[in-house]
Design an enzyme around this catalytic site. Sequence first.
Site, PDB file in Angstrom:
ATOM      1  CD  GLN A  86      25.874 130.306  81.571  1.00 53.09           C
ATOM      2  OE1 GLN A  86      25.990 130.504  80.440  1.00 53.09           O
ATOM      3  NE2 GLN A  86      25.334 131.013  82.363  1.00 53.09           N
ATOM      4  CB  VAL A  88      23.368 120.949  86.407  1.00 49.92           C
ATOM      5  CG1 VAL A  88      23.951 122.371  86.914  1.00 49.92           C
ATOM      6  CG2 VAL A  88      22.288 120.793  85.646  1.00 49.92           C
ATOM      7  CG  ASP A  89      23.858 118.603  80.428  1.00 55.21           C
ATOM      8  OD1 ASP A  89      25.047 118.327  79.865  1.00 55.21           O
ATOM      9  OD2 ASP A  89      23.321 119.677  80.049  1.00 55.21           O
ATOM     10  CG  HIS A 104      25.446 127.632  86.992  1.00 56.14           C
ATOM     11  ND1 HIS A 104      24.919 127.998  86.096  1.00 56.14           N
ATOM     12  CD2 HIS A 104      26.332 128.513  87.454  1.00 56.14           C
ATOM     13  CE1 HIS A 104      25.162 129.207  85.759  1.00 56.14           C
ATOM     14  NE2 HIS A 104      26.024 129.661  86.579  1.00 56.14           N
ATOM     15  CB  THR A 171      24.716 130.915  77.097  1.00 61.39           C
ATOM     16  OG1 THR A 171      24.360 131.956  78.327  1.00 61.39           O
ATOM     17  CG2 THR A 171      26.025 131.410  76.538  1.00 61.39           C
ATOM     18  CB  SER A 172      20.482 134.582  76.758  1.00 57.57           C
ATOM     19  OG  SER A 172      20.610 134.448  78.044  1.00 57.57           O
TER      20      SER A 172
END
Length: 227
Positions: A86, A88-89, A104, A171-172
């Site tokens: 998820q 974007v780096d 994303h 991630t949650s």
Amino acid sequence: MKKLVVLSGAGMSQESGLRTFRDMGGLWEEYDVMDVATPEAWQRNPELVNRFYNDRRKQLLDCEPNLGHQLLAGLQEDFDVQIITQNVDDLHERAGSRKVIHLHGELKKVRSSIDPELIFDLDGWELKLGAKCPKGSQLRPHIVWFGEAVPAMDEAVEITSQADIFVVIGTSLNVYPAAGLVHYTPSNCPVFIIDPERPALKVKGVTFIEEKAGAGMQKLIDLLANL
């Protein structure tokens, strides 16, 4: 070689110094998501949106992959590792991971405002307003904004459905559709979740590792040795 599929989120990169969006002190406390991460915001105030992502790129230049990224890349020696992120780096890639899908978008890329298939690497951290693609449209951040479709989702579902081992890191599991991937794992697929805070998840056979990415990956490697 077993297929190890990883879903990574903001907590994966937090130890590298990148600010998360949702945690306390995160970017959404400083910015309204509707002002910087929607197509409407880009139409309404491109200067603000562009500055927000320029700042994120500039910060990324000062960050390095952390232990979690490095240990995950090292698993490629023993597993067919596919990362669905998820984030974007580009820290997974810089750590040496070879198979990475960005759900994303990618911070270091830009794309045409009128043709989402026209994607370009950005030289440096700054995208300037007025920079145009060959079709003459303003270049925009190559980010999937709220309200936009997630083009890589079908591929991510297919990969997840073939997993021998599924790992969630940092991630949650609150952001959909990515959070729903865990429900596409095969019935006999062991699932490991690495996060300091245990997400509310109703899936059988889950092993929780309540650690940050680096320490959690070290524990995961020990557990994988016993599979």
